[in-house]
Scaffold this motif. Structure first.
Motif, PDB file in Angstrom:
ATOM      1  N   SER A  48       2.072   9.105  -5.501  1.00 36.51           N
ATOM      2  CA  SER A  48       1.832   7.809  -6.148  1.00 36.51           C
ATOM      3  C   SER A  48       0.523   7.207  -5.647  1.00 36.51           C
ATOM      4  CB  SER A  48       2.991   6.846  -5.856  1.00 36.51           C
ATOM      5  OG  SER A  48       4.189   7.304  -6.421  1.00 36.51           O
ATOM      6  N   PHE A  64       6.271   5.657 -11.109  1.00 33.21           N
ATOM      7  CA  PHE A  64       7.654   5.457 -11.539  1.00 33.21           C
ATOM      8  C   PHE A  64       8.557   6.595 -11.088  1.00 33.21           C
ATOM      9  CE2 PHE A  64       6.189   1.934 -13.973  1.00 33.21           C
ATOM     10  CZ  PHE A  64       7.308   1.119 -14.088  1.00 33.21           C
ATOM     11  N   TRP A 102       3.671  -1.346 -16.515  1.00 32.76           N
ATOM     12  CA  TRP A 102       4.694  -1.488 -15.472  1.00 32.76           C
ATOM     13  C   TRP A 102       5.835  -2.385 -15.949  1.00 32.76           C
ATOM     14  CZ3 TRP A 102       4.941   0.658 -10.534  1.00 32.76           C
ATOM     15  CH2 TRP A 102       5.936   0.141  -9.708  1.00 32.76           C
ATOM     16  N   TYR A 103       5.487  -3.515 -16.549  1.00 33.62           N
ATOM     17  CA  TYR A 103       6.507  -4.498 -16.932  1.00 33.62           C
ATOM     18  C   TYR A 103       7.373  -3.995 -18.088  1.00 33.62           C
ATOM     19  CZ  TYR A 103       8.612  -8.997 -18.083  1.00 33.62           C
ATOM     20  OH  TYR A 103       9.511  -9.994 -18.326  1.00 33.62           O
ATOM     21  N   LEU A 157       0.556   5.592 -14.135  1.00 34.84           N
ATOM     22  CA  LEU A 157       1.782   4.895 -13.771  1.00 34.84           C
ATOM     23  C   LEU A 157       2.978   5.828 -13.690  1.00 34.84           C
ATOM     24  CD1 LEU A 157       1.685   1.545 -15.791  1.00 34.84           C
ATOM     25  CD2 LEU A 157       1.652   1.813 -13.307  1.00 34.84           C
ATOM     26  N   TRP A 211       7.822  -0.819 -19.040  1.00 29.57           N
ATOM     27  CA  TRP A 211       8.049   0.623 -18.928  1.00 29.57           C
ATOM     28  C   TRP A 211       9.340   1.066 -19.615  1.00 29.57           C
ATOM     29  CZ3 TRP A 211       5.042   4.562 -17.446  1.00 29.57           C
ATOM     30  CH2 TRP A 211       5.652   5.794 -17.208  1.00 29.57           C
ATOM     31  N   LEU A 227      -2.268  -1.727 -16.945  1.00 29.46           N
ATOM     32  CA  LEU A 227      -1.414  -1.302 -15.843  1.00 29.46           C
ATOM     33  C   LEU A 227      -0.228  -2.243 -15.677  1.00 29.46           C
ATOM     34  CD1 LEU A 227      -4.075  -0.261 -13.169  1.00 29.46           C
ATOM     35  CD2 LEU A 227      -2.388   1.259 -14.218  1.00 29.46           C
ATOM     36  N   ARG A 258       9.929   5.307  -7.945  1.00 33.07           N
ATOM     37  CA  ARG A 258      11.042   4.386  -8.178  1.00 33.07           C
ATOM     38  C   ARG A 258      12.321   5.158  -8.463  1.00 33.07           C
ATOM     39  NH1 ARG A 258      11.778   0.399 -13.335  1.00 33.07           N
ATOM     40  NH2 ARG A 258      12.277   2.425 -14.260  1.00 33.07           N
TER      41      ARG A 258
END
Length: 243
Positions: free
Chosen positions: A211, A175, A25-26, A171, A28, A21, A178
């Protein structure tokens, strides 16, 4: 680490899920993860397509683009509730796909079967609904890779792949939040914006709701699925102790 029923969770698998995860995320926006992003976009659009068919509508085509975007063009029923269900189905489909991937892999030990089913499903959706040659090639190419992985990877490799796909799929919903909050041009065409146009609920709230649901489903199914295997003979010792 224990569940409420007293069953112990497999700490290694839980840690690996959290690692995936965090890495997803980092990294992506890294081009290395582009094939996986195409896959989860297709999962998302397939959720719309299946919901459309269940609601009595019809699907014209699905398109995927190299910039990680996608679209499901369909004819929807006039009912507002049906439209809300269809617009939400991309989020729901992504969340459920990741959750059931965990369940089938670690709870029911169907690691290869579930990956093969995903391979076939992706190929069928591409053949039936791909709106252009690029989308068809992406679907068939990804399906081929998944099929080869299901056949040739060792059990541990399939487990890790399925765990990563589950985390990455969940995820995707986060996103989208975001995107809605930070990119006005993108958010205007998002599912959350379409839902906001139908209801009094703003787009950021829709994205936030889905989310939360996505990550909650992943956590719930992970809690159920990632339990440590019971030692051999434990059941017999418990029975004999009652005599």
């Amino acid at each position: 680490m224990q569940t409420s029923s007293g069953a112990k969770l497999d700490f290694g698998r839980v840690a690996l899920l959290l690692l995936f995860l965090g890495a997803g995320w980092y990294f992506w926006d890294s081009p290395v993860l582009w094939p996986l992003k195409v896959l989860v976009v297709m999962v998302h659009e397939s959720g719309h397509a299946l919901a459309t068919l269940l609601a009595g509508g019809s699907v014209d085509r699905i398109t995927l683009a190299a910039n990680d975007s996608g679209a499901c063009l369909s004819r929807l029923p006039s009912s507002m509730m049906a439209q809300v269900a269809v617009y939400s189905a991309g989020y729901v489909g992504s969340a459920l796909a990741g959750a059931f991937l965990l369940l089938a892999t670690f709870r029911f030990r169907l690691r290869r079967l579930v990956l093969f089913v995903a391979c076939v499903g992706l190929g069928v959706m591409g053949v039936l609904y791909a709106g252009d040659s690029v989308t068809l090639a992406l679907c068939l190419g990804t399906a081929l890779v998944m099929g080869l992985a299901a056949k040739y990877l060792p059990d541990g490799g399939v487990d890790m792949l399925n765990l990563f796909l589950a985390a990455f799929t969940a995820l995707y919903v986060a996103f989208d939040l975001r995107s809605v909050l930070g990119h006005g041009a993108t958010s205007s065409a998002s599912d959350a914006s379409l839902l906001a146009n139908l209801t009094p609920v703003p787009s950021w709230a829709w994205a936030g709701i889905w989310s939360f649901v996505s990550l909650a489903l992943l956590g719930l199914f992970a809690r159920w699925s990632l339990r440590a295997a019971r030692p051999e003979g434990l059941g017999h010792s418990l029975i004999s102790s009652r005599r």
